[in-house]
Design a protein around this motif. Sequence first.
Motif, PDB file in Angstrom:
ATOM      1  N   VAL A  70       0.839  -1.195   0.000  1.00  5.13           N
ATOM      2  CA  VAL A  70       0.000   0.000   0.000  1.00  5.13           C
ATOM      3  C   VAL A  70       0.878   1.251   0.000  1.00  5.13           C
ATOM      4  O   VAL A  70       0.624   2.202  -0.746  1.00  5.13           O
ATOM      5  CB  VAL A  70      -0.941   0.009   1.227  1.00  5.13           C
ATOM      6  N   TYR A  71       1.922   1.219   0.834  1.00  5.03           N
ATOM      7  CA  TYR A  71       2.823   2.374   0.900  1.00  5.03           C
ATOM      8  C   TYR A  71       3.478   2.655  -0.448  1.00  5.03           C
ATOM      9  O   TYR A  71       3.516   3.800  -0.911  1.00  5.03           O
ATOM     10  CB  TYR A  71       3.906   2.152   1.957  1.00  5.03           C
ATOM     11  N   ILE A  72       4.019   1.612  -1.088  1.00  7.18           N
ATOM     12  CA  ILE A  72       4.716   1.791  -2.366  1.00  7.18           C
ATOM     13  C   ILE A  72       3.765   2.390  -3.400  1.00  7.18           C
ATOM     14  O   ILE A  72       4.107   3.370  -4.092  1.00  7.18           O
ATOM     15  CB  ILE A  72       5.279   0.446  -2.881  1.00  7.18           C
ATOM     16  N   GLU A  73       2.579   1.832  -3.510  1.00  6.40           N
ATOM     17  CA  GLU A  73       1.617   2.321  -4.498  1.00  6.40           C
ATOM     18  C   GLU A  73       1.193   3.758  -4.208  1.00  6.40           C
ATOM     19  O   GLU A  73       1.177   4.614  -5.111  1.00  6.40           O
ATOM     20  CB  GLU A  73       0.389   1.407  -4.519  1.00  6.40           C
ATOM     21  N   GLU A  74       0.864   4.030  -2.965  1.00 10.69           N
ATOM     22  CA  GLU A  74       0.379   5.356  -2.604  1.00 10.69           C
ATOM     23  C   GLU A  74       1.474   6.417  -2.699  1.00 10.69           C
ATOM     24  O   GLU A  74       1.225   7.531  -3.147  1.00 10.69           O
ATOM     25  CB  GLU A  74      -0.210   5.334  -1.190  1.00 10.69           C
TER      26      GLU A  74
END
Length: 344
Positions: A278-282
């Motif tokens: 989630v962190y990487i995408e966001e």
Amino acid sequence: MLKRNIWVKVLFLITILGFLAACNDSTGGSESGDDDKVVIRMANQVEESNFLNQGYVKFKEYIEENSDGQVSVEIHNGGTVASSDEQIVELLNNNTIDLSTSSAYGTASTTGVKGFNLFDMPFLFQDREEFYEFIDGPYGDKLAEEVGESQNVEVLGYTDLGFYSIMNGNTAIETPEDLNGLRIRSSAATLHVETLSKLGANPTPMDYSEVFTGLQQGTIDGVSTTTPLIYGDRFYEVNKNITLTNHILLPHVLMVNKDFYNSLSDDIKQVFDEAVDVYIEESRKLAVEAEQEAVDGLIEAGVDVVELTPEQLDLFKEATETVREENVGEVGEENYEEALEFLE
């Protein structure tokens, strides 16, 4: 009286050591009164409102909401725990913090993995899409493996903080000659320093957390960093000229302390891994949004924003075209050739 003062100091020292031991006595991060709760310690060098920290908050929200109260995340902003990228890697290695991001150059200088220096070569990638196609492939996997072999940290993925621009308080920069003699803040990375030197500036390495004060006091004339960082940390309050040179894309490397990660239960590891995704995408989305918001915000704040014409941009590329060949040793011949093969 002297003996009493000595005993007071000894007791004080014992108390402090006991406190520090208690803070670090845990099976995965620090404890906060609940023996079953994992506390993940994160740190960055930017202010709370900065988009880099907003990415951290996305990670925090996801893992806290999906771990049934078993995990909480502490985020230490503004360089309060780590004042440089190199220090972040060191703190991850010794388990002072558990999870954080560092620039590619900060990771290279601390871990000795030269391949990260590749991304400091000016005008290497045409755009962000080309960069991610490269770093998400075998080259990024190789860098992660090299870090894991020599460090007590594991690379979890890559994001970016935007393309570099050059801001200053003296004059609008439209050609490399406009930079002559200007003291421009740079990281200590060799390729960053070399690039600014080729453009005619006087590169001045300085910890990022000291930049605003340096601009305010006139220690430096300007700063070379990403547009979102320039806007997010309000450098426009003391500098009113910026040129969107886009000469370097600033990758950030997400890393976790191995001992911390290995101490997690399987259930928490699963949620942790999901939160990382989630962190990487966001964070990648936030970087793109932040660049546009930064340009709009700088214009609204009265900053003279120079967007180079193709002809003007060619002048900057020509001025720095020898930086790559002259600094292959900083990257490693094999790494450089692999990049050229991909780009061709």
